[in-house]
Design a protein around this motif. Structure first.
Motif, mmCIF file in Angstrom:
data_model
loop_
_atom_site.group_PDB
_atom_site.id
_atom_site.type_symbol
_atom_site.label_atom_id
_atom_site.label_comp_id
_atom_site.label_asym_id
_atom_site.label_seq_id
_atom_site.Cartn_x
_atom_site.Cartn_y
_atom_site.Cartn_z
ATOM 1 N N UNK A 41 -28.809 20.114 -52.554
ATOM 2 C CA UNK A 41 -29.618 19.998 -53.633
ATOM 3 C C UNK A 41 -30.979 20.089 -53.229
ATOM 4 N N UNK A 42 -31.700 20.890 -54.207
ATOM 5 C CA UNK A 42 -33.188 21.132 -53.928
ATOM 6 C C UNK A 42 -33.934 20.667 -55.229
ATOM 7 N N UNK A 43 -35.129 20.688 -55.271
ATOM 8 C CA UNK A 43 -35.790 20.469 -56.374
ATOM 9 C C UNK A 43 -36.834 21.685 -56.501
ATOM 10 N N UNK A 44 -36.524 22.118 -57.806
ATOM 11 C CA UNK A 44 -37.582 23.483 -58.060
ATOM 12 C C UNK A 44 -38.572 22.850 -59.109
ATOM 13 N N UNK A 45 -39.816 22.979 -58.657
ATOM 14 C CA UNK A 45 -40.805 22.479 -59.472
ATOM 15 C C UNK A 45 -41.995 23.709 -59.560
ATOM 16 N N UNK A 50 -42.108 20.825 -65.981
ATOM 17 C CA UNK A 50 -40.458 20.908 -66.462
ATOM 18 C C UNK A 50 -39.837 21.178 -64.934
ATOM 19 N N UNK A 51 -39.090 20.209 -64.634
ATOM 20 C CA UNK A 51 -38.463 20.167 -63.359
ATOM 21 C C UNK A 51 -37.127 20.562 -63.333
ATOM 22 N N UNK A 52 -36.378 21.008 -62.444
ATOM 23 C CA UNK A 52 -34.903 21.120 -62.336
ATOM 24 C C UNK A 52 -34.374 20.838 -60.806
ATOM 25 N N UNK A 53 -33.316 20.627 -60.947
ATOM 26 C CA UNK A 53 -32.544 20.280 -59.466
ATOM 27 C C UNK A 53 -31.757 21.742 -59.445
ATOM 28 N N UNK A 54 -31.406 22.184 -58.291
ATOM 29 C CA UNK A 54 -30.866 23.624 -57.967
ATOM 30 C C UNK A 54 -29.813 23.247 -56.947
ATOM 31 N N UNK A 297 -47.609 17.541 -57.008
ATOM 32 C CA UNK A 297 -46.375 18.240 -56.664
ATOM 33 C C UNK A 297 -45.250 18.228 -57.939
ATOM 34 N N UNK A 298 -45.301 17.166 -58.840
ATOM 35 C CA UNK A 298 -44.608 17.212 -60.025
ATOM 36 C C UNK A 298 -45.319 17.666 -61.381
ATOM 37 N N UNK A 299 -46.599 17.609 -61.458
ATOM 38 C CA UNK A 299 -47.381 17.826 -62.668
ATOM 39 C C UNK A 299 -47.302 16.835 -63.714
ATOM 40 N N UNK A 304 -40.087 9.562 -63.499
ATOM 41 C CA UNK A 304 -38.776 9.731 -64.424
ATOM 42 C C UNK A 304 -37.763 9.901 -63.431
ATOM 43 N N UNK A 305 -37.486 8.811 -62.507
ATOM 44 C CA UNK A 305 -36.312 8.966 -61.603
ATOM 45 C C UNK A 305 -36.457 9.749 -60.456
ATOM 46 N N UNK A 306 -37.263 10.545 -60.271
ATOM 47 C CA UNK A 306 -37.748 11.530 -59.037
ATOM 48 C C UNK A 306 -38.303 10.587 -57.934
ATOM 49 N N UNK A 307 -38.011 11.217 -56.651
ATOM 50 C CA UNK A 307 -38.317 10.162 -55.628
ATOM 51 C C UNK A 307 -39.965 10.528 -55.351
ATOM 52 N N UNK A 308 -40.421 9.604 -54.532
ATOM 53 C CA UNK A 308 -41.588 9.940 -54.121
ATOM 54 C C UNK A 308 -42.048 11.308 -53.476
ATOM 55 N N UNK A 309 -42.966 11.798 -54.299
ATOM 56 C CA UNK A 309 -42.950 13.527 -53.781
ATOM 57 C C UNK A 309 -43.538 13.387 -52.235
ATOM 58 N N UNK A 310 -43.248 14.478 -51.678
ATOM 59 C CA UNK A 310 -43.565 15.066 -50.302
ATOM 60 C C UNK A 310 -44.187 16.282 -50.240
ATOM 61 N N UNK A 311 -44.900 16.947 -49.341
ATOM 62 C CA UNK A 311 -45.542 18.161 -49.124
ATOM 63 C C UNK A 311 -45.660 18.701 -47.835
ATOM 64 N N UNK A 312 -45.628 19.622 -47.602
ATOM 65 C CA UNK A 312 -45.746 20.152 -46.247
ATOM 66 C C UNK A 312 -46.873 21.473 -46.173
ATOM 67 N N UNK A 313 -47.904 21.399 -45.611
ATOM 68 C CA UNK A 313 -49.009 22.438 -45.573
ATOM 69 C C UNK A 313 -49.290 22.911 -44.151
#
Length: 526
Positions: A41-45, A50-54, A297-299, A304-313
């Motif tokens: 399962x991955x997050x499409x942002x 408007x986010x969705x799980x894939x 990351x989420x806009x 709304x139930x999502x985990x704390x956002x992460x990043x990789x740069x």
């Protein structure tokens, strides 16, 4: 078994909605679906907010061939390939195997050997994980360092006091990665690590998992001895020397010593092991409000139930240096990760809930043997030590902290701005820039400024930098051949400390590979 990929649902969906989507996609009745499990399962942002799980889903269904045909490529047929240990070898193993170190490489090596009946002995210089936890917390509270029981040394290894991230880029056709994750779940990790794109456990849960793994190893005939440092190796006698006095014979010895075992590196060099300096990376921990990262990351401001956002740069600078983020800890803490008196290193840590106010990440720049000023195999170790000595001096023994604006101006911070440090251990306002050679400082500055184009606010004037992040990976590689043996053939270098892994999962997988090498060569002897 069938696998369906690219199944998309809103992030707020329920399990019932997931099942309805599956049934609709397959064009079947509910009774035709025997069972299913989430594979990934991955997050499409990409279209935030408007986010969705894939999802990738594995299913067992009735009339599999008919369904496969009517889906016309939407589903593929897969078979479950479980991890398998190789056949036992033919050479006699006169003494039991000894594993030096109980980090993920050592633990998984010992676990595989114990399952196969080899009754391994683990020798660990540090303390059992619960005793170690008390030592670490006392250090953070008082500044009193135990050089053998700290964030780097002790049961579970350095990864125990980290975020517990389990993602890896290592290619894995043999199923070792899946086996590592399933083993963690078997010993108490949350089941979602089996399918999340960026799985993590958290320090609070890792402690329990490590303790349960130890219990299973001993139940299977293995043994673990704590406060037992290998201080010498006697190649001709096939012996390890423990704490400068006791000799232990080893049918085979696995060196899973971790990336901070500098005194052990020195002993191995003196004993004539083939080893070389390798590239690694150094830099700072950077802290931002977690809400700023979430918004980018989420806009949106609310998760709304999502985990704390992460990043990789990552950034490639004009001077040829690579600057990138590493070991990002959403809702985490910067921790004093020192292991030697008078030297100071930092790392990042999260608990499972990732509920801290700040996000932190290492921002690091690549260094190579050309930067070390020497061609000695241990020159990278000395390079690390010099930076850590400067960090200790800059913070007067505390973690040195600096606002980014002051870092750019090369001046000591006199006060904090809008961001307050989330640090385990005492900290002092300081000039972090002065820890590094100027080319590295300028590279870090330019990298952070460029990252601001990707995450707005990343280079804000009040962003906090602390140092020094110097234990990103081992500065040494201990040579081994295709059978995983060192220049002393009964000794097997293993894991991150030997230069063959980077992170919990890859270290665990390397421990498994070395266990396989021992198993393939030796047979059990009564």
């Amino acid at each position: 078994m069938l696998r369906i990929n690219q199944l998309k649902l809103p992030v707020t969906h329920t399990q019932e909605q997931l099942e309805k989507k599956l049934i609709k996609t397959l064009k079947i009745n509910r009774n035709d679906m025997k069972q299913y499990r989430i594979r990934k399962r991955s997050l499409d942002a990409r279209k935030k907010p408007e986010l969705c799980y894939v999802y990738s889903i594995d299913l067992e269904v009735k009339h599999e061939e008919r369904i496969l045909k009517q889906l016309k490529g939407r589903a593929v047929k897969v078979s479950e390939e479980s991890y398998r240990v190789p056949e036992h070898g033919s050479e006699e193993l006169h003494d039991r195997p000894v594993i030096v170190g109980s980090g993920p490489a050592g633990l998984f090596c010992a676990y595989i050997l114990a399952r196969e009946g080899y009754r391994p002995l683990i020798v660990e210089r540090g303390a059992p994980v619960r005793e170690r936890k008390k030592d670490v917390e006392r250090f953070w509270e008082t500044g009193l360092l135990d050089p053998d029981s700290n964030v780097q040394f002790g049961e579970g290894g350095a990864g125990t006091f980290s975020d517990g991230k389990l993602n890896t880029l290592v290619k894995d056709a043999a199923g070792r990665n899946r086996f590592v994750l399933e083993t963690f779940v078997r010993f108490g990790a949350p089941e979602d690590i089996l399918w999340e794109q960026k799985p993590h456990i958290g320090t609070d849960i890792l402690i329990d998992v490590v303790e349960r793994m130890r219990g299973k190893i001993t139940e299977l005939g293995g043994e673990i001895r704590f406060h037992s440092q290998v201080t010498d190796i006697l190649p001709d006698e096939r012996c390890l020397v423990i704490n400068g006095k006791e000799k232990i014979r080893a049918g085979a010895a696995v060196l899973a010593i971790g990336h901070s075992a500098r005194d052990t590196f020195e002993m191995l060099f003196e004993r004539g092991f083939c080893m070389e300096a390798k590239s690694f990376a150094v830099g700072v921990r950077v802290e931002h409000p977690q809400q700023l990262i979430d918004r980018n990351m989420y806009g949106r401001d609310e998760r709304d139930g999502l985990p704390a956002a992460s990043y990789k740069l990552t950034e490639k600078l004009d001077n040829g240096r690579g600057v990138y983020t590493f070991c990002m800890c959403p809702g985490g803490y910067v921790v004093n990760a020192s292991s030697e008196p008078g030297l100071l290193a930092v790392n990042g840590m999260s608990y499972h809930g990732r509920a801290g106010e700040n996000a932190n990440s290492a921002v690091i720049v690549t260094v190579t043997p050309d930067d070390y000023g020497s061609d000695h195999p241990l020159a990278g170790v000395q390079f690390q030590r010099e930076l850590e000595r400067r960090a200790w001096k800059a913070g007067a023994g505390n973690v040195p902290v600096q606002r980014f604006e002051d870092f750019c101006e090369n001046r000591k911070s006199e006060e904090l701005g809008s961001i307050k440090p989330n640090i385990k251990g005492h900290y002092s306002l300081a000039n972090v820039r002065g820890i590094f050679p100027e080319e590295l400082s300028l590279s870090l500055q330019q990298g952070i400024e460029r990252m601001d184009h990707k995450i707005r606010g990343f280079a804000d004037k009040d962003v906090l930098l602390s140092g020094v992040e110097s234990r990103t990976s081992s500065p040494v590689r201990i040579s081994r051949d295709e059978e995983f043996r060192s220049s002393i053939p009964w000794i097997y270098p293993c894991g991150e400390g030997a230069g063959y892994a980077g992170g919990i999962t890859s270290a665990a997988m390397d421990g498994i590979k070395v266990a396989e090498a021992v198993i393939s060569k030796y047979r059990l002897c009564e």
